[in-house]
Design a protein around this motif. Structure first.
Motif, PDB file in Angstrom:
ATOM      1  N   GLY A  37       0.848  -1.193   0.000  1.00 32.17           N
ATOM      2  CA  GLY A  37       0.000   0.000   0.000  1.00 32.17           C
ATOM      3  C   GLY A  37       0.884   1.243   0.000  1.00 32.17           C
ATOM      4  N   ALA A  38       0.676   2.134  -0.948  1.00 30.44           N
ATOM      5  CA  ALA A  38       1.520   3.323  -1.082  1.00 30.44           C
ATOM      6  C   ALA A  38       1.522   4.177   0.184  1.00 30.44           C
ATOM      7  CB  ALA A  38       1.064   4.152  -2.280  1.00 30.44           C
ATOM      8  N   ALA A  39       0.418   4.198   0.902  1.00 22.83           N
ATOM      9  CA  ALA A  39       0.317   5.017   2.120  1.00 22.83           C
ATOM     10  C   ALA A  39       0.376   4.169   3.386  1.00 22.83           C
ATOM     11  CB  ALA A  39      -0.976   5.824   2.079  1.00 22.83           C
ATOM     12  N   ASP A  40       0.858   2.944   3.282  1.00 25.63           N
ATOM     13  CA  ASP A  40       0.923   2.049   4.444  1.00 25.63           C
ATOM     14  C   ASP A  40       2.021   2.523   5.388  1.00 25.63           C
ATOM     15  OD1 ASP A  40       1.096  -0.078   6.263  1.00 25.63           O
ATOM     16  OD2 ASP A  40       0.669  -1.573   4.717  1.00 25.63           O
ATOM     17  N   ASP A  41       1.636   2.881   6.610  1.00 31.51           N
ATOM     18  CA  ASP A  41       2.627   3.328   7.584  1.00 31.51           C
ATOM     19  C   ASP A  41       2.918   2.252   8.627  1.00 31.51           C
ATOM     20  OD1 ASP A  41       0.166   3.485   8.800  1.00 31.51           O
ATOM     21  OD2 ASP A  41       0.491   5.447   9.701  1.00 31.51           O
ATOM     22  N   ILE A  42       2.350   1.068   8.452  1.00 32.32           N
ATOM     23  CA  ILE A  42       2.633  -0.061   9.341  1.00 32.32           C
ATOM     24  C   ILE A  42       3.691  -0.951   8.695  1.00 32.32           C
ATOM     25  CG2 ILE A  42       1.684  -2.129  10.440  1.00 32.32           C
ATOM     26  CD1 ILE A  42      -0.984  -0.550  10.677  1.00 32.32           C
ATOM     27  N   THR A  43       3.435  -1.364   7.463  1.00 36.51           N
ATOM     28  CA  THR A  43       4.414  -2.121   6.680  1.00 36.51           C
ATOM     29  C   THR A  43       4.617  -1.329   5.398  1.00 36.51           C
ATOM     30  OG1 THR A  43       3.469  -4.151   7.587  1.00 36.51           O
ATOM     31  CG2 THR A  43       4.988  -4.385   5.749  1.00 36.51           C
ATOM     32  N   THR A  44       5.682  -0.566   5.345  1.00 33.86           N
ATOM     33  CA  THR A  44       5.898   0.343   4.223  1.00 33.86           C
ATOM     34  C   THR A  44       6.122  -0.430   2.920  1.00 33.86           C
ATOM     35  OG1 THR A  44       8.297   0.435   4.526  1.00 33.86           O
ATOM     36  CG2 THR A  44       6.974   2.035   5.772  1.00 33.86           C
ATOM     37  N   PRO A  45       5.850   0.209   1.792  1.00 32.78           N
ATOM     38  CA  PRO A  45       6.086  -0.463   0.512  1.00 32.78           C
ATOM     39  C   PRO A  45       7.522  -0.988   0.381  1.00 32.78           C
ATOM     40  CG  PRO A  45       4.813   1.522   0.157  1.00 32.78           C
ATOM     41  CD  PRO A  45       5.224   1.519   1.608  1.00 32.78           C
ATOM     42  N   GLU A  46       8.478  -0.232   0.883  1.00 29.73           N
ATOM     43  CA  GLU A  46       9.875  -0.674   0.807  1.00 29.73           C
ATOM     44  C   GLU A  46      10.069  -1.993   1.543  1.00 29.73           C
ATOM     45  OE1 GLU A  46       9.501   3.594   0.151  1.00 29.73           O
ATOM     46  OE2 GLU A  46       8.930   2.417   1.894  1.00 29.73           O
ATOM     47  N   GLN A  47       9.437  -2.136   2.708  1.00 30.16           N
ATOM     48  CA  GLN A  47       9.554  -3.379   3.471  1.00 30.16           C
ATOM     49  C   GLN A  47       8.917  -4.545   2.732  1.00 30.16           C
ATOM     50  OE1 GLN A  47       7.721  -1.582   7.005  1.00 30.16           O
ATOM     51  NE2 GLN A  47       9.353  -2.547   8.179  1.00 30.16           N
ATOM     52  N   VAL A  48       7.727  -4.334   2.216  1.00 29.58           N
ATOM     53  CA  VAL A  48       7.009  -5.406   1.518  1.00 29.58           C
ATOM     54  C   VAL A  48       7.795  -5.857   0.288  1.00 29.58           C
ATOM     55  CG1 VAL A  48       4.915  -5.994   0.229  1.00 29.58           C
ATOM     56  CG2 VAL A  48       4.739  -4.643   2.328  1.00 29.58           C
ATOM     57  N   LEU A  49       8.173  -4.912  -0.539  1.00 29.43           N
ATOM     58  CA  LEU A  49       8.835  -5.248  -1.803  1.00 29.43           C
ATOM     59  C   LEU A  49      10.249  -5.781  -1.586  1.00 29.43           C
ATOM     60  CD1 LEU A  49       7.544  -2.268  -3.950  1.00 29.43           C
ATOM     61  CD2 LEU A  49       6.508  -4.528  -3.624  1.00 29.43           C
TER      62      LEU A  49
END
Length: 95
Positions: A37-49
């Motif tokens: 999620g671009a606005a995810d502040d729990i698991t940021t996009p950088e962490q997921v990807l």
């Protein structure tokens, strides 16, 4: 658990013990769809990807996508459910 997973990052380092054995993310070799999620502040996009660097799934069997929205919106947001999950379900069916 918080200290081991989030502060010490033991899972990513291959040092986390679960059910009495050391867990290694490289043992995950199934196709992976990494949805951020671009606005995810729990698991940021950088962490997921970034997960692609740690799992054993070949890169050609991994999809990485960032969509508008936050953490809960990835799974419950009307827009994400309508616009993205049908494509994800179709991808899963082809694997």
């Amino acid at each position: 658990m918080i200290a081991q997973l989030f502060k010490e990052n033991r899972l990513a380092k291959g040092e986390f013990i679960g059910l009495g054995r050391k867990l290694n993310l490289r043992n995950i070799t199934c196709p992976a769809y990494l949805l951020a999620g671009a606005a995810d502040d729990i698991t940021t996009p950088e962490q997921v990807l970034d997960a692609v660097k740690y799992i054993g799934t070949p890169k050609d069997r991994t999809v990485q996508q960032t969509v508008p929205g936050g953490h809960i919106g990835l799974f419950m947001g009307a827009r994400t459910l309508k616009e993205h999950w049908p494509r994800i379900a179709q991808w899963i069916a082809t694997q």
